[in-house]
Scaffold this active site. Structure first.
Site: not given
Length: 1030
Positions: A257, A259, A369, A574
């Site tokens: 993951h 970001d 997430d 997000h």
């Protein structure tokens, strides 16, 4: 001879044998590396820019040494490392070890080959697995070192604002002989030790593992590698004892993951992707079983553009089914705040990218997430060819434990998707025994399904899987006492879950995260930019589509719009749209919004010029005639402001047809003009024939009546009350608003400038006042009532200079209802106004889009807004969240000038009958005013819809058919209805399509005199492909 063993001492004996702290002179860990050799030469140069390899290697490098520090934060150091491998190391495995506080990338032969991050347990690059005489013994590597860590550069804590003066230290750079046999033995013993500790004293396998590990220590002479095979045989005997058929199966998938921005800027994410993915590709080349699930088309596009060599290798593994694109969206967006159309475009841009690049659409939505999930997502997923969903974020719930890990999720329209939360409650597992056991124990759907996902790899800041994670899981593939572990794919997992789905439960409605509800309000300028740019792109698409239909020479700006949409979609990531990012990211995001505004204004001007060429005024502004354009799908009668002589503004009342234009008719007098008068006590009353309001000297609304019925809307006391709350969460500053903030409410009561009349009536009446807010802030508000308007508007300006405060505005209303209604994407939902249960109470702060409403039978009050998302309704108090002031991870968050508008609308009947939905759109989509010549011109409408329950949301050119138009409509009332879509555009063919604009259904829709007949069920979204006849 058997000996009595004390469990604790046996455990500690094995622990010390593996320790990297104790007894390393004589334990196994101390033998992991053999001979060592420093680099022949180490040099570097430093730059504040992130530059490509070709530019870096031609710079002038100066001497560098181990132990030296580099920085400050966000700088980049390029190191030239010249290595000479000693000939005596022939036949040995040789690693280049690099340890620093920063994120590194090894370049070899002008290509990236390995990411190096101490936090991601990647501190070495394998030069050779067995040094041969034919291999080069002298070579040059380059290491690109970012002066930031895997999680940015927080000062004192991870989420603190970055330390601008942080420096990273190069603590090690050397060649080492790597003892592979020691490594394998270490992994064996680590697994056995974990089994011994975690299976528990009541478990037979715990003791088997412990006694085996103890015997391995007995057998193993760390100075004699010839003893290692016997020790490994003991471990293999344990690992080869198989499970029964009923054992739970874990589907392990590599994952990383990343970001797209968070505690680091967008530009650094590009390098994070390269560092992480090149490491994955390298692992795949040596581990043919490894699979890797990877989301976010934007990140693929970044790597495609900046690292074409790496991207070519990735494409090869995608073709082999091992590097697996998932998610189908442009980024892993926020699940609450983007509009319905924005969510469609996330899928449209993402799915099209994956199909164009890899020849496949994603079949699962991947959003592990984000901070909650809209109840409209199931329908949008299915409309984009996705029927599977994976996340895990609800495991973060602060109050209630979500009752399922595998279930069907049903949206507000009835659409269902198979949903899976990895029971280990993480997307960054490390392949440890503890995590496997938790996955099985924690599974809330035991007996319904016997398979679950296990996502392994360092995440958030990147990193991804490691060789050790894979090696751990190889030993646990089918070992008695542990769940069965298989390297798998998302498709394999969901295919098995689908076969086992007959006993699964169904969750209806939103997946509300009981945490991070401050993200509905934090970084108000980003929220405003998002809402405004969604509107800009909507209007540009509508006007450009109409211009194409009216002017054959006009070119629809498809490429420009795609780029602007991608800017907007990127900012919906997000940690960006929610405001939980550092100041550098905020600056980047605001810059993207500025570009959308600039380019959008230009594209809009070009479209209007083409659409209305014969009507536009070529001279200077004239008050003689004004053209007004409406981009919404219903007729609007509103007061507009237009430039008058000598730079003044004049008002006019105009009626404009749906999705069309009209000239202002002079004069257009309202049936009842606005009347304003000041009372002896300083209170001011305004009426417009629809509503009557009374405002006190502090700007409080003490009366709001419907004039037809005389019904009062305000409960005892007053509304438009500003309140300030202490806002100090437990940890996640920008993210969280805690329940206890409600106990600190302080009304704003200090008047700086008392109420006064600013417009005396006619077409518009208005009053203005100013308040002091908190210690350092000021609020100025103009309260506006327009002729014929059913709502009262509050134009607000705040100079905000607070710290850890939360500003809201409250409207206690004379309405009683146990539920309030909130707009969401393409529809609405209800939430309780009471706190009967913990599930109710956990929703003390919720999100909404353009409106919320509290109604009883026959009457209600709605609160509209143009850029706010946080809200709550408790009992009879409607509250809109305006501003926060967190200090981490951005110490400057929200400080500065803010402008926003909200409105209150009392209504008879239901909010559907009263047109609340349409009025909220009107607040957000102002009419466009342009100067025109005096020639008479009939009003013109391009589209209209026969039912007020249907909103025509989108009009755009089809992605792959320039001669076609896509229109998207949705049912907004929660009703089953048939509606006619009428258009004045020349249409020869019409068909339903999905959200990816692929035709669906049974051929063409009949073109009838009344238009297109469309059938809707509650909250259904329909897309129609219209083929123009010329």
């Amino acid at each position: 001879m058997a000996a009595i063993k004390h469990r604790r001492t046996a455990l500690e004996r094995v622990e010390k044998f593996l320790s990297d702290t104790y007894f390393t002179d004589c334990n196994l860990r101390g033998r992991l590396f053999g001979d060592r050799c420093p680099p022949a030469s180490l040099s570097c140069f430093q730059t504040p820019r992130r530059i490509p390899y070709d530019e870096a290697v031609v710079q002038e490098f100066g001497p560098a040494r181990v132990g030296e520090s580099f920085g400050p934060t966000w700088e980049t150091c390029w190191f030239k490392v010249e290595l000479n491998i000693p000939p005596a190391w022939a036949g040995r495995e040789v690693h280049f070890v690099w340890e620093s506080d920063g994120e590194g990338m090894v370049w070899r032969d002008a290509q990236p080959v390995q990411g190096l991050t101490k936090e991601g347990e990647k501190t070495s690059y394998i030069l050779t697995r067995s040094l041969k005489g034919s291999e080069p013994h002298s070579l040059t590597l380059y290491v690109e070192l970012a002066c930031n860590g895997l999680f940015g550069a927080g000062k004192g804590s991870m989420i603190a604002p970055p330390d601008p003066d942080r420096r990273v230290t190069l603590s090690n750079a050397e060649l080492v002989v790597f003892n592979r046999d020691v490594y394998e033995l270490l992994v064996d013993l680590e697994i056995l030790l974990d089994m011994a500790q975690l299976l528990g004293e009541e478990n037979q396998r715990s003791f088997q593992a412990l006694y085996t590990a103890n015997q391995m220590v007995n057998v193993c002479d760390v100075t004699d590698p010839s003893t290692f095979p016997a020790a490994r045989d003991l471990a293999a005997a344990i690992f080869s004892q198989r499970n029964g058929e009923s054992q739970h199966t874990i589907h392990a998938m590599g994952h990383c993951h990343i970001d797209s921005a968070w505690l680091w800027p967008y530009e650094e994410t590009i390098r994070k992707c390269a560092r992480s993915w090149v490491t994955v590709v390298h692992l795949m080349e040596h581990n043919p079983e490894l699979t890797f699930a990877c989301s976010q088309a934007q990140q693929f596009e970044w790597v495609r553009h900046h690292y074409p060599g790496l991207y070519a290798r990735i494409r090869d593994f995608v073709a082999k089914g091992r590097f697996i694109p998932v998610g189908g969206t442009w980024v892993e967006m926020d699940g609450n705040l983007p509009s319905g159309e924005s969510m469609v475009r996330q899928f449209l841009q993402g799915q099209r990218f994956f199909h164009e690049q890899f020849g496949r659409f994603c079949s699962e939505f991947w959003l592990p997430d984000t901070f909650g999930y809209s109840a409209q997502l199931p329908q949008l997923m299915r409309g984009c060819g996705i029927q599977r969903f994976l996340t895990q974020k609800l495991s973060w719930n602060l109050v209630n434990s979500f009752p399922h890990h595998t279930f069907f999720w049903e949206g507000i329209d009835g659409s269902q998707v198979l949903t899976h939360f990895p029971p280990g409650d993480s997307y960054g597992m490390h392949g440890r025994v503890e995590e496997m056991l938790k996955t099985v124990k924690n599974n809330k759907d035991k007996g319904r399904v016997n398979h679950s996902a296990f996502l392994f790899g360092f995440g958030d800041g990147g990193g991804g899987p490691t060789q050790k994670m894979l090696d751990r899981m190889k030993r646990m593939s089918d070992t008695d006492g542990l769940p069965r572990v298989q390297i798998s794919t998302p498709d394999q997992l969901f295919s098995v879950l689908e076969k086992e789905s007959s006993q699964l439960c169904t969750w209806v409605g939103e997946l509300f995260l009981e945490l991070h509800n401050g993200t509905y309000t934090t970084q108000a300028q980003i929220k405003k930019g998002n809402r405004e740019c969604e509107r800009i792109l909507h209007d540009v698409e509508v006007l450009s589509t109409l211009a194409v239909a009216r002017d054959r020479e006009f070119q629809y700006p498809a490429n420009q719009l795609q780029q602007l949409w991608r800017f907007l979609l990127l900012n919906q990531f997000h940690d960006v749209l929610p405001g939980s990012c550092i100041q550098l990211v905020v600056e980047d995001a605001l810059q993207y919004y500025t570009e959308i505004r600039r380019a959008g204004a230009q594209l809009q001007e070009e479209a209007v010029e083409s659409l209305c060429r014969d009507l536009l005024q070529p001279e200077e502004w004239s008050t003689q005639s004004t053209l007004v354009l409406n981009t919404l799908s219903w007729e609007r009668t509103e007061v507009i402001s237009r430039p008058g002589p000598n730079g003044t503004e004049t008002l006019a009342l105009v009626t404009v047809p749906s999705m069309g234009y009209a000239l202002v008719q002079e004069p257009f007098v309202p049936p009842e003009p606005v009347v304003v008068w000041e009372q002896e006590d300083g209170f001011i009353t305004m009426e417009n024939g629809v509503i009557a309001v009374c405002v006190d000297t502090m700007g409080h609304l003490i009366s709001l009546r419907l004039m037809d019925s005389g019904r009062e809307s305000i409960a005892d006391g007053y509304a438009n009350q500003f309140a300030l709350f202490d806002d100090v969460p437990l940890y996640w500053d920008a993210w969280d608003v805690m329940d206890y903030h409600l106990e600190t409410r302080k009304p704003v009561t200090t008047v700086l400038k008392p109420l006064k009349v600013t417009l005396g009536g006619g077409l518009r009446g208005s009053v203005r006042f100013s308040l002091k807010v908190g210690k350092n802030s000021t609020l100025t508000q103009e309260i506006i009532l327009d002729a014929m308007c059913p709502y009262l508007r509050f134009q607000t300006q705040v100079e905000w200079k607070e710290a850890h405060k939360f500003l809201k505005v409250e409207f206690p209303v004379a309405v009683r209802s146990t539920n309030a209604t909130y707009e969401i994407q393409f529809g609405h939902l209800q939430r309780p106004t009471h706190w009967n249960t913990s599930w109710d109470w956990a929703r003390f702060e919720v999100w909404s889009h353009k409106w919320l409403d509290l109604s009883e039978h026959g009457f209600g009050v709605a609160l509209l807004n143009d850029c706010k998302y946080g809200a709550s309704v408790h009992r009879n108090i409607l509250s809109l969240s305006l501003l926060r002031a967190p200090k981490s991870p951005d110490s400057t968050a929200d400080i500065g000038l803010h402008q926003f508008t909200y409105a209150v609308m009392p209504h008879q009947g239901s909010f559907q009958e009263a047109g609340v939905i349409q009025q909220a759109y009107n607040v957000n989509f102002p009419l466009h005013v342009v100067p025109a010549n005096c020639a008479p011109c009939p009003a013109w409408s391009a589209f209209s819809v026969s039912s007020p329950a249907i909103v025509l949301e989108t009009v755009k050119q089809a992605e792959d058919r320039p001669e076609a138009v896509v229109v998207r409509l949705y049912e907004a009332h929660g009703s089953t209805v048939t509606a006619w879509l009428q258009t004045s555009l020349p249409i020869k063919e019409a068909m339903l399509c999905d959200l990816l604009e692929r035709p669906v259904g049974w051929g063409c829709l009949p073109l009838e005199k009344q238009g297109l007949r469309l059938s809707f069920t509650p909250f259904r979204v329909l897309s129609v492909l219209l083929v123009r006849s010329c």
